[in-house]
Design an enzyme around this catalytic site. Structure first.
Site, PDB file in Angstrom:
ATOM      1  N   ASP A   8     -35.427  26.589  19.809  1.00 35.14           N
ATOM      2  CA  ASP A   8     -36.328  25.500  19.446  1.00 35.14           C
ATOM      3  C   ASP A   8     -37.749  25.623  19.959  1.00 35.14           C
ATOM      4  OD1 ASP A   8     -34.796  23.820  17.743  1.00 35.14           O
ATOM      5  OD2 ASP A   8     -33.554  23.288  19.461  1.00 35.14           O
ATOM      6  N   ASP A  12     -32.020  23.789  10.824  1.00 36.46           N
ATOM      7  CA  ASP A  12     -33.169  23.330  11.616  1.00 36.46           C
ATOM      8  C   ASP A  12     -34.084  24.494  12.010  1.00 36.46           C
ATOM      9  OD1 ASP A  12     -30.644  22.102  11.908  1.00 36.46           O
ATOM     10  OD2 ASP A  12     -31.303  20.873  13.585  1.00 36.46           O
TER      11      ASP A  12
HETATM   12  N1  GLY Z   1     -32.723  20.073  15.723  1.00 40.22           N
HETATM   13  C1  GLY Z   1     -31.820  19.114  16.132  1.00 40.22           C
HETATM   14  C2  GLY Z   1     -31.749  17.917  15.281  1.00 40.22           C
HETATM   15  O1  GLY Z   1     -32.256  17.861  14.205  1.00 40.22           O
HETATM   16  O2  GLY Z   1     -31.111  16.978  15.721  1.00 40.22           O
END
Ligand code: GLY
Length: 400
Positions: A116, A181
């Protein structure tokens, strides 16, 4: 001459109503930007009262604010909101705070145990770089891209999202889980190639986008949340969910990440396959028979008790922001998509979703869902809902 005058007379009511609706649009943006600035100033005052540089994420069950450390995937959103508010208001108080809160998460640039860093460093240092040109920020962006690149698995051609040696992820039997994501982290890689001249980052981003395009989507345009690969052979092992209702369900935020992520990929590469996917996934959501009239999606569009299921405001804010960019990309649907985004924003800004000044722990929006399967942030404010709402205000005001 006479004919022209008569035409003008006939068009006058139309022109007048266009001007009126443009004025209403400007007023709407002005009011919401003013609200966001005032609410975030309250959040900053609450932080100041602690004497620390805290990073607000959500509300705990006891109603107090949950603040995160630099390694939380959500650590870049509050600094990013401060950059956007500086840009939107010109208020230098936001500039100073944006710098301080961005600096506070610099360690994120070296993080290699999850994917992330794109969210974290892109929203904070990336926006800071865009607005100030600070070369120190550029170095952080490139280092973060280097950290993210350590997670590239060549056989699969993808960046591994989560480690499988820790936490609940270790209990799923995965080897190389990739979540949709992850598309949101690619913008950082494109930017790092521009800044460093090293095309490795660009190639990793394109490889990841291509493999995800091939493996993560269903024929109807919706996406799976998790695709697990064999890192040795690159084969797909399974397609599942982590935060959705079921493996074959439509976890709404995942769809938002896909729409936004492929819009960015198209902007950065010009590959029409990416644009087509962004549009396909958006059309799937737009035409979904369970999409509520106010356009704020359920947390999962396949959840069993619709209409008695929670909405997810973070999904709506992210889709609105993505649409404002999509409609700048010379697509035939541009006007319709802008209108759709405006309708989402009108809903988000209504009392049903936008908090009253000074309430909601000083977050802007209410009613987001983090993860129902994990019992995390269920029907709570979330800093990423606020970030994409503010970003959408910016994009609506000054199309990219
Ligand atoms: N990237 C984690 C979420 O969307 O909760």
């Amino acid at each position: 001459m006479k004919k022209q005058f008569i035409t003008l007379l006939l068009l006058a009511p139309l022109l007048l109503s266009c001007t009126e609706s443009e004025q209403q649009r400007r007023q709407f943006l002005h009011n919401n930007i003013a609200f966001a600035a005032a609410q975030v100033k309250r959040a900053l005052a609450a932080i100041d009262s602690t004497g620390k540089v805290l990073n607000p994420v959500t509300l705990k069950d006891d109603g107090s604010v949950y603040y995160c450390g630099y390694s939380d995937w959500r650590s870049g959103f509050f600094p990013g909101s401060l950059w956007y508010l500086y840009e939107l208001t010109g208020d230098t108080a936001f500039l100073a705070r944006a710098r301080r809160h961005t600096q506070a998460i610099e360690q994120a640039k070296a993080l290699t145990w999850h994917h992330d860093v794109g969210f974290m460093v892109g929203c904070s240092f990336g926006n800071g770089l865009r607005l100030t040109g600070d070369t120190a920020y550029a170095r952080v962006v490139v280092q973060a891209a280097r950290s993210l690149s350590t997670r590239f698995r060549p056989a699969a051609g993808t960046i591994q999202s989560w480690d499988v040696t820790r936490g609940w992820q270790s209990e799923r039997g995965w080897k190389c889980p990739v979540i949709v994501d992850n598309l949101m982290n690619l913008e950082l890689l494109f930017e790092a190639t521009r800044l460093s001249g090293d095309s490795t980052f660009y190639r990793i981003a394109v490889s990841h986008a291509d493999r995800t395009l091939k493996e993560q989507f269903r024929p109807d345009g919706s996406c799976y949340h998790v695709v697990d690969y064999d890192p040795a052979t690159g084969e797909v092992r399974s397609r599942q969910t982590a935060q959705g209702y079921a493996d074959e369900s439509v976890w709404s935020r995942g769809q938002a990440w896909a729409i936004y992520g492929y819009t960015v990929c198209y902007r950065e590469t010009g590959n029409p396959a990416y644009l087509a996917q962004a549009i396909r996934t958006f059309e799937f959501m737009k035409n979904h028979p369970r999409m509520p009239a106010d356009l704020i999606p359920y947390w999962d569009m396949s959840a069993p008790h619709i209409p008695n299921e929670l909405r997810d405001v973070s999904t709506a804010a992210c889709i609105a922001s993505a649409l404002y960019e999509l409609c700048t990309l010379h697509i035939p649907q541009a006007e319709a998509y802008r209108t759709y985004a405006d309708r989402i924003m009108a809903s988000l800004a209504s009392p049903a979703y936008r908090a009253a000044l000074g309430s909601n722990g000083n977050f802007l929006l209410m009613h987001s869902v983090g993860s129902i399967p994990h019992g995390g942030e269920v029907d709570k404010p979330l800093n990423y809902a606020d970030y994409y709402f503010i970003e959408a205000l910016k994009r609506a005001k000054d199309p990219i």
